[in-house]
Design a protein around this motif. Sequence first.
Motif, PDB file in Angstrom:
ATOM      1  N   VAL A  64       0.758  -1.219   0.168  1.00 40.84           N
ATOM      2  CA  VAL A  64      -0.047  -0.175  -0.046  1.00 40.84           C
ATOM      3  C   VAL A  64       0.914   1.124  -0.018  1.00 40.84           C
ATOM      4  O   VAL A  64       1.542   1.321   0.888  1.00 40.84           O
ATOM      5  N   CYS A  65       0.881   1.985  -1.051  1.00 39.05           N
ATOM      6  CA  CYS A  65       1.434   3.359  -1.170  1.00 39.05           C
ATOM      7  C   CYS A  65       1.130   4.213   0.152  1.00 39.05           C
ATOM      8  O   CYS A  65      -0.098   4.524   0.352  1.00 39.05           O
ATOM      9  N   GLN A  66       1.983   4.478   0.700  1.00 38.28           N
ATOM     10  CA  GLN A  66       1.565   5.303   1.957  1.00 38.28           C
ATOM     11  C   GLN A  66       1.550   7.177   1.697  1.00 38.28           C
ATOM     12  O   GLN A  66       1.172   7.698   2.555  1.00 38.28           O
ATOM     13  N   ARG A  67       1.515   7.097   0.258  1.00 32.97           N
ATOM     14  CA  ARG A  67       1.142   8.467  -0.033  1.00 32.97           C
ATOM     15  C   ARG A  67      -0.248   8.435  -0.492  1.00 32.97           C
ATOM     16  O   ARG A  67      -1.051   9.316  -0.239  1.00 32.97           O
ATOM     17  N   CYS A  68      -0.830   7.587  -1.435  1.00 35.27           N
ATOM     18  CA  CYS A  68      -2.157   7.748  -2.210  1.00 35.27           C
ATOM     19  C   CYS A  68      -2.772   6.459  -1.648  1.00 35.27           C
ATOM     20  O   CYS A  68      -4.053   6.610  -2.104  1.00 35.27           O
ATOM     21  N   LEU A  69      -2.404   5.813  -1.001  1.00 33.82           N
ATOM     22  CA  LEU A  69      -3.119   4.439  -0.439  1.00 33.82           C
ATOM     23  C   LEU A  69      -3.501   3.659  -1.597  1.00 33.82           C
ATOM     24  O   LEU A  69      -4.495   2.805  -1.321  1.00 33.82           O
ATOM     25  N   ARG A 129       6.036   3.360  -1.247  1.00 37.03           N
ATOM     26  CA  ARG A 129       5.388   4.521  -2.070  1.00 37.03           C
ATOM     27  C   ARG A 129       5.807   4.298  -3.437  1.00 37.03           C
ATOM     28  O   ARG A 129       6.760   3.994  -3.922  1.00 37.03           O
ATOM     29  N   HIS A 130       4.836   4.976  -4.469  1.00 39.23           N
ATOM     30  CA  HIS A 130       4.984   5.039  -5.675  1.00 39.23           C
ATOM     31  C   HIS A 130       6.437   5.814  -6.081  1.00 39.23           C
ATOM     32  O   HIS A 130       6.633   6.934  -5.617  1.00 39.23           O
ATOM     33  N   ALA A 131       7.270   5.463  -6.910  1.00 38.88           N
ATOM     34  CA  ALA A 131       8.119   5.994  -7.366  1.00 38.88           C
ATOM     35  C   ALA A 131       7.800   7.492  -8.070  1.00 38.88           C
ATOM     36  O   ALA A 131       8.045   8.742  -7.854  1.00 38.88           O
ATOM     37  N   GLU A 132       6.505   7.396  -8.896  1.00 40.78           N
ATOM     38  CA  GLU A 132       5.827   8.454  -9.358  1.00 40.78           C
ATOM     39  C   GLU A 132       4.293   8.539  -8.976  1.00 40.78           C
ATOM     40  O   GLU A 132       3.542   7.658  -9.686  1.00 40.78           O
ATOM     41  N   CYS A 133       4.043   9.192  -7.830  1.00 39.83           N
ATOM     42  CA  CYS A 133       2.854   8.849  -7.390  1.00 39.83           C
ATOM     43  C   CYS A 133       1.916   9.664  -8.068  1.00 39.83           C
ATOM     44  O   CYS A 133       1.992  10.788  -8.423  1.00 39.83           O
ATOM     45  N   ALA A 134       0.632   9.041  -8.236  1.00 41.49           N
ATOM     46  CA  ALA A 134      -0.485   9.630  -8.966  1.00 41.49           C
ATOM     47  C   ALA A 134      -1.225  11.093  -7.972  1.00 41.49           C
ATOM     48  O   ALA A 134      -1.878  11.849  -8.658  1.00 41.49           O
TER      49      ALA A 134
HETATM   50 ZN   LIG Z   1       0.986   6.551  -4.645  1.00 45.73          ZN
END
Ligand SMILES: [Zn+2]
Length: 157
Positions: A64-69, A129-134
């Motif tokens: 789970v990306c901790q930025r955008c979940l 987290r995504h390298a490039e988060c949406a």
């Molecule tokens: Zn993300």
Amino acid sequence: MLDAYRFAREAGCREGRLALAELPRLADVLAQTEGWVDYRLSGLTGERGQARLRLQVTGRLLLVCQRCLDAVAHDLAIDRLLELASEDSAPTQEEMEDDGVDVLPLDGMLAVDALIEDELLLSLPIVPRHAECALPVTAADSGKAHPFAALAALEHH
Ligand SMILES: [Zn+2]
């Protein structure tokens, strides 16, 4: 369960596939528990007769990306060398001469599934987290101070 000391002495080799759904402690950090990991466990003996195991695990986890979940893929490439030692006399990591080898305190039988789950948990990023988060760029990322940007990001969820 595996007689790990004997397995090491006899240079055993075991390959298998483990369903993620069967690893309950790992399930907590996964975005979804479908899928599996492939593993290969080999027994070997060190230069001074130490019983060792080499564990290799490959597969892909969805964390789970901790930025955008949202889900973020994490490819596994675990290759660990473990030295077996009884709980009482296990050397500390400082006492180990060989870098790259970790101590696995073990008196009797080894639960292979639990070992693999431990190693998987150890290998995961602390903050996935995504390298490039949406998620839209926030003030913290753009460098422009906007007191409500962080709050807006929270409210997004
Ligand atoms: Zn993300």
